[in-house]
Design a protein around this motif. Structure first.
Motif, PDB file in Angstrom:
ATOM      1  N   VAL A  21      12.181  56.065  40.608  1.00  0.00           N
ATOM      2  CA  VAL A  21      13.195  55.840  41.646  1.00  0.00           C
ATOM      3  C   VAL A  21      13.596  57.160  42.286  1.00  0.00           C
ATOM      4  O   VAL A  21      13.734  57.266  43.510  1.00  0.00           O
ATOM      5  CB  VAL A  21      14.423  55.121  41.050  1.00  0.00           C
ATOM      6  N   LEU A  22      13.783  58.196  41.446  1.00  0.00           N
ATOM      7  CA  LEU A  22      14.111  59.518  41.982  1.00  0.00           C
ATOM      8  C   LEU A  22      13.011  60.029  42.905  1.00  0.00           C
ATOM      9  O   LEU A  22      13.284  60.618  43.962  1.00  0.00           O
ATOM     10  CB  LEU A  22      14.322  60.513  40.837  1.00  0.00           C
ATOM     11  N   LEU A  27      11.278  61.207  48.426  1.00  0.00           N
ATOM     12  CA  LEU A  27      10.327  61.087  49.541  1.00  0.00           C
ATOM     13  C   LEU A  27      11.003  60.509  50.776  1.00  0.00           C
ATOM     14  O   LEU A  27      10.741  60.944  51.906  1.00  0.00           O
ATOM     15  CB  LEU A  27       9.148  60.208  49.117  1.00  0.00           C
ATOM     16  N   VAL A  28      11.886  59.525  50.564  1.00  0.00           N
ATOM     17  CA  VAL A  28      12.627  58.950  51.683  1.00  0.00           C
ATOM     18  C   VAL A  28      13.528  60.002  52.321  1.00  0.00           C
ATOM     19  O   VAL A  28      13.627  60.105  53.555  1.00  0.00           O
ATOM     20  CB  VAL A  28      13.457  57.736  51.223  1.00  0.00           C
ATOM     21  N   VAL A  35      15.093  67.741  53.876  1.00  0.00           N
ATOM     22  CA  VAL A  35      13.946  68.318  53.171  1.00  0.00           C
ATOM     23  C   VAL A  35      14.371  69.007  51.875  1.00  0.00           C
ATOM     24  O   VAL A  35      13.722  68.863  50.838  1.00  0.00           O
ATOM     25  CB  VAL A  35      13.208  69.311  54.087  1.00  0.00           C
ATOM     26  N   ARG A  36      15.465  69.743  51.932  1.00  0.00           N
ATOM     27  CA  ARG A  36      15.869  70.517  50.754  1.00  0.00           C
ATOM     28  C   ARG A  36      16.272  69.608  49.589  1.00  0.00           C
ATOM     29  O   ARG A  36      15.784  69.773  48.468  1.00  0.00           O
ATOM     30  CB  ARG A  36      17.019  71.450  51.103  1.00  0.00           C
ATOM     31  N   SER A  37      17.175  68.664  49.837  1.00  0.00           N
ATOM     32  CA  SER A  37      17.619  67.776  48.764  1.00  0.00           C
ATOM     33  C   SER A  37      16.496  66.835  48.338  1.00  0.00           C
ATOM     34  O   SER A  37      16.301  66.568  47.144  1.00  0.00           O
ATOM     35  CB  SER A  37      18.835  66.966  49.208  1.00  0.00           C
ATOM     36  N   GLY A  38      15.746  66.344  49.297  1.00  0.00           N
ATOM     37  CA  GLY A  38      14.629  65.468  48.971  1.00  0.00           C
ATOM     38  C   GLY A  38      13.564  66.187  48.162  1.00  0.00           C
ATOM     39  O   GLY A  38      13.026  65.633  47.199  1.00  0.00           O
ATOM     40  N   GLY A  39      13.278  67.431  48.538  1.00  0.00           N
ATOM     41  CA  GLY A  39      12.294  68.208  47.798  1.00  0.00           C
ATOM     42  C   GLY A  39      12.728  68.459  46.362  1.00  0.00           C
ATOM     43  O   GLY A  39      11.905  68.449  45.435  1.00  0.00           O
ATOM     44  N   SER A  40      14.025  68.679  46.175  1.00  0.00           N
ATOM     45  CA  SER A  40      14.545  68.893  44.814  1.00  0.00           C
ATOM     46  C   SER A  40      14.346  67.644  43.954  1.00  0.00           C
ATOM     47  O   SER A  40      13.953  67.738  42.788  1.00  0.00           O
ATOM     48  CB  SER A  40      16.037  69.249  44.871  1.00  0.00           C
TER      49      SER A  40
END
Length: 263
Positions: A21-22, A27-28, A35-40
């Motif tokens: 789920v994470l 990816l969403v 990008v920063r939070s999603g990449g983390s």
């Protein structure tokens, strides 16, 4: 209520599901421009999947559970053998018209061996349906069919088919067999499930003797070996995590006599 909350909670709390789920959320988020939070999130979830899948995290979580109750020779005559459900796939058994043994099949095969070793002992199988929405099928009927097919006489069998979880296994089985003080009863279940099982039986005032089966680890050497398949690693982490969470939840709910029951 506890049964339904536990089922629902575990559906979302199992490590493999949380990590997937994470990964999806990450990816969403990247797709939406975060990008920063999603990449983390993608980094954390990917690292978690790799660690759980390839490294011996599962054995490290499983070993303390499996080693908690070693087998010991029974003291005195064995009055009965209690076999916990969980070894039969009720869905396949129902659809195929046969008894389909699951991953914990050794619970059943060891029960047969013990029945022959202690010919005077009663054999008690306890297990109903663990489905949130029951369809009428339980483990009790295929369990009876299996034990009879293995040559055990019907008059030695006691089948309890109402219980949905380990606490109910203990409570309903005690009500059914009415064990006498001082009798020796063996409890057969998977080694990783034994601490919580013993805690449940002690909580209802029944001091049974642990007879663990279905080991998933070979010993401390597993801590130094990578997993043969990532799916196996993830499955073992999920299984061990469920048992540790179950120990805590059962203790909070008063279903066991200790947080981590021991000999």
């Amino acid at each position: 209520m506890f049964f339904y909350l536990a089922k629902l909670g575990w559906y979302f709390a199992q490590p493999s599901a949380l990590l997937l789920v994470l990964l999806f959320v990450g990816l969403v988020a990247i797709g939406l421009g975060c990008v920063r939070s999603g990449g983390s999130l993608v980094l954390v979830s990917t690292a978690g999947l790799l660690i759980a899948g390839f490294l011996p995290l599962g054995p490290a979580m499983m070993l303390p559970l499996e080693d908690r109750f070693p087998r010991t020779d029974p003291k005195g005559p064995v009055a009965g053998i209690v076999v916990l459900g969980g070894a039969i796939d009720t869905r396949i058994s129902e659809s195929r018209g046969d008894y389909a043994l699951a991953d914990a099949a050794e619970r059943m095969t060891e029960a047969v061996r013990l029945a022959r070793l202690y010919p005077e002992a009663k054999i008690v199988f306890t297990g109903g349906s663990a489905d949130v929405i029951p369809d009428g099928s339980t483990e009790s009927d295929p369990a009876r069919a299996f034990l009879l097919a293995m040559g055990l006489p019907a008059d030695r069998l006691i089948i309890e088919g109402r219980s949905r979880d380990t606490a109910e296994n203990a409570r309903f089985t005690k009500e059914l067999v009415q064990p006498k003080p001082g009798e020796t009863w063996l409890l057969v279940t998977s080694a990783w499930h034994m601490p919580r099982s013993i805690g449940c039986f002690r909580a209802v005032g029944w001091d049974v003797t642990a007879w663990p089966t279905d080991y998933r680890t070979s010993g401390p050497a597993d801590l130094w070996s990578p997993m043969s398949r990532p799916s196996s690693g993830l499955a073992m982490v999920d299984l061990a995590a469920k048992e540790w969470i179950g120990l805590v939840a059962y203790r909070i709910a008063g279903r066991t006599d200790a947080l981590f029951p021991g000999p």
